[in-house]
Design a protein around this motif. Structure first.
Motif, short mmCIF file in Angstrom:
data_model
loop_
_atom_site.label_atom_id
_atom_site.label_comp_id
_atom_site.label_asym_id
_atom_site.label_seq_id
_atom_site.Cartn_x
_atom_site.Cartn_y
_atom_site.Cartn_z
N ALA A 335 0.83 -1.20 0.00
CA ALA A 335 0.00 0.00 0.00
C ALA A 335 0.87 1.25 0.00
CB ALA A 335 -0.92 0.01 1.22
N LEU A 336 2.03 1.17 0.67
CA LEU A 336 2.91 2.35 0.77
C LEU A 336 3.49 2.75 -0.58
CD1 LEU A 336 4.87 1.44 4.03
CD2 LEU A 336 3.17 3.24 3.78
N VAL A 337 3.87 1.74 -1.38
CA VAL A 337 4.51 2.02 -2.67
C VAL A 337 3.57 2.80 -3.60
CG1 VAL A 337 5.45 0.97 -4.78
CG2 VAL A 337 6.17 0.13 -2.53
N PRO A 338 2.38 2.24 -3.91
CA PRO A 338 1.52 3.01 -4.83
C PRO A 338 1.04 4.32 -4.22
CG PRO A 338 0.41 1.03 -4.05
CD PRO A 338 1.82 0.93 -3.60
N ALA A 339 0.81 4.36 -2.89
CA ALA A 339 0.33 5.62 -2.30
C ALA A 339 1.33 6.73 -2.55
CB ALA A 339 0.08 5.44 -0.81
N ALA A 340 2.63 6.41 -2.44
CA ALA A 340 3.66 7.42 -2.69
C ALA A 340 3.63 7.87 -4.15
CB ALA A 340 5.04 6.85 -2.35
N ILE A 341 3.51 6.90 -5.06
CA ILE A 341 3.55 7.26 -6.50
C ILE A 341 2.29 8.03 -6.88
CG2 ILE A 341 3.90 6.38 -8.83
CD1 ILE A 341 5.05 3.84 -7.54
N MET A 342 1.16 7.63 -6.31
CA MET A 342 -0.09 8.35 -6.61
C MET A 342 0.00 9.79 -6.13
SD MET A 342 -2.75 5.35 -5.60
CE MET A 342 -2.74 3.83 -6.54
N ALA A 343 0.58 9.98 -4.95
CA ALA A 343 0.71 11.34 -4.42
C ALA A 343 1.64 12.17 -5.30
CB ALA A 343 1.23 11.30 -2.99
N ILE A 344 2.75 11.57 -5.75
CA ILE A 344 3.68 12.30 -6.62
C ILE A 344 2.98 12.65 -7.94
CG2 ILE A 344 5.80 12.09 -7.99
CD1 ILE A 344 6.91 10.29 -5.73
N GLY A 345 2.28 11.66 -8.52
CA GLY A 345 1.60 11.88 -9.81
C GLY A 345 0.55 12.97 -9.71
N SER A 346 -0.23 12.96 -8.63
CA SER A 346 -1.27 13.98 -8.48
C SER A 346 -0.66 15.35 -8.24
CB SER A 346 -2.18 13.64 -7.29
OG SER A 346 -2.61 12.32 -7.36
N ALA A 347 0.41 15.37 -7.46
CA ALA A 347 1.07 16.66 -7.19
C ALA A 347 1.62 17.24 -8.48
CB ALA A 347 2.19 16.45 -6.17
N ASN A 348 2.16 16.38 -9.34
CA ASN A 348 2.67 16.86 -10.63
C ASN A 348 1.57 17.52 -11.45
OD1 ASN A 348 5.15 15.82 -10.04
ND2 ASN A 348 4.89 13.96 -11.25
N LEU A 349 0.38 16.90 -11.42
CA LEU A 349 -0.74 17.46 -12.18
C LEU A 349 -1.04 18.87 -11.71
CD1 LEU A 349 -3.21 14.43 -12.34
CD2 LEU A 349 -2.10 15.54 -14.28
N PHE A 350 -1.04 19.05 -10.40
CA PHE A 350 -1.33 20.38 -9.88
C PHE A 350 -0.22 21.36 -10.21
CE2 PHE A 350 -4.97 19.08 -7.51
CZ PHE A 350 -5.68 20.26 -7.41
N ALA A 351 1.02 20.95 -9.96
CA ALA A 351 2.14 21.87 -10.16
C ALA A 351 2.28 22.22 -11.64
CB ALA A 351 3.42 21.25 -9.63
N SER A 352 2.12 21.20 -12.49
CA SER A 352 2.45 21.40 -13.89
C SER A 352 1.27 21.90 -14.73
CB SER A 352 2.99 20.10 -14.48
OG SER A 352 3.43 20.30 -15.79
N ASN A 353 0.06 21.51 -14.35
CA ASN A 353 -1.06 21.77 -15.25
C ASN A 353 -2.10 22.75 -14.70
OD1 ASN A 353 -0.52 18.46 -15.63
ND2 ASN A 353 -0.26 19.82 -17.37
N VAL A 354 -2.23 22.80 -13.40
CA VAL A 354 -3.26 23.71 -12.88
C VAL A 354 -2.61 25.02 -12.45
CG1 VAL A 354 -5.11 24.01 -11.21
CG2 VAL A 354 -4.71 21.77 -12.22
N LEU A 355 -1.64 24.94 -11.54
CA LEU A 355 -1.03 26.17 -11.04
C LEU A 355 -0.21 26.87 -12.11
CD1 LEU A 355 0.07 25.00 -7.49
CD2 LEU A 355 -1.94 26.32 -8.17
#
Lengths: 495, 64
Positions: A335-355
């Motif tokens: 659970a820890l492995v994908p949770a970390a990657i999901m958080a990174i992936g979602s953060a990228n979306l915000f940093a790169s595409n929304v903000l």
């Protein structure tokens, strides 16, 4: 149970140390977004195999798939064809995405859509969809951990929340520090533990239950007594549901932000192509886990009202203490492995595409922004677990899969042709999102919906509407000679 | 066959796994596992082999 807990504490402590040490792995400038979020796009075949395996075959999957088999029988097995045909799609489609992304420096799927169609709103639509898809998934990973904490004696809600909070804090800290390298390194441990657990389960459990033939005959009897009754055989009326669930899910699997993040960390197109052939080994693992759902039925495991307990309780009944510790560690680390990657992936979306859309060029603080957002995403996941009842999170996640499918026209088809008009795609997307949501509500949050008497995957129905709307509007906009926006990508970028 | 035609091999796993009437039955079992289940597990392996084959061929042709 004491020996199981000792083994568990050892492995969790070990991966936490690994998570922090990962920052030094091939250590370069961790202040660049590509280094923190994509590990410098430098992973070879073997690291990518472990990373993608750890990322896609999550703890939640390992609990939910056998739970569905335990509860309903044959229909729960659709995860097997689903994860079989996801790979031809990766081989044909996602390799093109890797090429254009590495050539043009994309970090997310929405980056590609922005360049391809020049439409800011379509980019944001794709980014928001990814975020909505990832959020409940993170929450369910945390829920998956909680199932194990309960087994270890965290009986009161306070104890469970506390255990979860500790796991969350460790996860957030090393992901913040090391970025994608942390889950990549931890994935090695997780996958070795998972393979060991399944190998042991296959060696021990069917034999103790009197062989597979007996497991299935006992399961058939147990399933027939369920309400509604399940069975070993798929009823005629569910053939299309089964195939459409497998097909639809296979299209969306690699469009999730965490899949994209892992794919883009690959060193070359060849790494992804090789993994399209090698990753199915994990699907075999998943199939064997699904069969454990039948073993739980045959063993007469009593899950009460919570089918998620099928595999954890089966293992508890069958495994010696230390081996149970290995198995439970595998689930929690899984659970820890994908949770970390999901958080990174979602953060990228915000940093790169929304903000980023509010100021045009890559801001110098983009990485720090993404790191803070990553913690933010995990906090939201934790709050969802604390405040949203689990059935809601599951419903949200099922809908999330149907929503993810709605970016297929813009993102996946867009890799091959720019025939669709961007604003037509945007309206089609909106129609698909609304249709999927309404069908989800109308069916009481099942994944299937009876459309004109044909029971099928509602996400695929919504995608059909989405495509039809996008096509009709494209014809219309072309007829009206509405000016096209520019395509920043060139044909050579896709090779 | 040359060039891109080989990619059509990748369609085979879709047919094998999505045409449910072909495998929605219990017999013949293998090691006590009903046909429905082992058939689909077998397709994981076939799918992987086909993808591997397409990769080898297309790279040899310098098309990959």
């Amino acid at each position: 149970m004491a020996s199981a807990f000792a083994v568990f504490v050892f492995f969790v402590a070990a991966v936490t140390v690994l998570g922090f040490l990962a920052a030094r792995w091939g250590s370069r400038n961790l202040h660049a977004l590509e280094e923190w979020a994509l590990a410098g796009r430098g992973f070879g075949t073997i690291v990518s195999w472990f990373l993608l395996g750890g990322d896609l075959y999550t703890a939640y999957t390992f609990i939910a798939v056998p739970a569905l088999v335990y509860g309903a029988g044959a229909i729960g097995f659709f995860a097997v064809p689903y994860t079989t045909i996801a790979y031809p799609f990766v081989f044909l489609v996602m390799t093109r995405f890797w090429s254009v992304a590495s050539r043009r420096g994309y970090v997310t799927l929405a980056d590609f859509v922005r360049d391809r169609y020049g439409d800011r709103w379509l980019e944001i639509a794709v980014a928001v969809t990814g975020f909505l898809g990832a959020m409940p998934y993170i929450a369910l990973q945390l829920t998956g951990m909680q199932v194990i904490f309960v087994q270890f004696g965290a009986r009161t809600p306070l104890a469970q929340d506390l255990a979860l909070f500790v796991a969350f804090a460790l996860l957030a800290a090393y992901t913040y520090t090391s970025g994608l390298r942390a889950p990549a390194l931890i994935a090695f441990v997780k996958d070795v533990l998972i393979y060991a657990t399944i190998a042991a389960a296959m060696a021990i459990i069917p034999a103790r239950l009197g062989g597979w033939a007996h497991v299935f005959s006992a399961s058939a009897a147990a399933l027939a007594a369920h309400t509604p009754p399940g069975g070993l055989l798929l009823p005629h009326g569910l053939y299309f549901a089964y195939a459409s669930l497998a097909f639809g899910s296979s299209l969306s699997l690699f469009l999730y932000p965490h899949s994209i993040t892992s794919l883009l960390s690959a060193r070359s197109k060849l790494v992804i192509q090789r993994n399209a052939a090698l990753l199915p080994l994990y699907s075999i693992l998943l199939a064997l886990l699904a069969l454990l759902g039948f073993c739980a039925l045959a063993a007469g495991v009593d899950v009460g009202k919570n089918a998620s307990l099928a595999v954890p309780l089966l293992l508890r009944a069958m495994f010696p203490g230390w081996l149970l510790g290995v198995a439970y560690s595998a689930i929690v680390i899984g659970a820890l492995v994908p949770a970390a990657i999901m958080a990174i992936g979602s953060a990228n979306l915000f940093a790169s595409n929304v903000l980023r859309e509010f100021h045009r060029e890559r801001p110098s603080g983009e990485t720090r922004q993404a790191k803070v957002l990553c913690i933010g995403v995990l906090v939201v996941g934790l709050l969802l677990v604390f405040f949203m009842p689990v059935p809601y999170a599951i419903n949200f996640q099922l809908l999330g899969g149907a929503w993810m499918l709605q970016v297929v026209p813009a993102a996946a088809i867009g890799l091959f042709t720019r025939w669709f008009e961007p604003r037509a795609l945007l309206v089609g997307w909106a129609a698909g999102m609304v249709a999927a949501t309404l069908m989800g509500i109308a069916s009481g949050f099942k994944t299937t919906f009876a459309l004109g008497g044909l029971v099928g995957y509602l996400g695929l129905y919504a995608l059909a509407l989405n495509l039809a709307v996008a096509m009709i509007l494209t014809f219309l906009f072309n007829a009206l000679r509405i000016a096209r926006l520019d395509d920043a990508t060139a044909a050579a970028d896709y090779a | 066959m040359k060039g891109r035609l080989w990619y059509w091999l990748l369609a085979i796993p879709y047919v094998g796994t999505l045409w449910v009437p072909f495998y929605a039955k219990l017999t013949p079992p293998l090691f006590g596992i009903p046909f429905f289940y082992w058939y689909q597990i077998l397709w994981i392996v076939i799918g992987s082999l086909i993808t591997g084959l397409v990769l080898l061929i297309t790279r040899r042709q310098g098309d990959g």
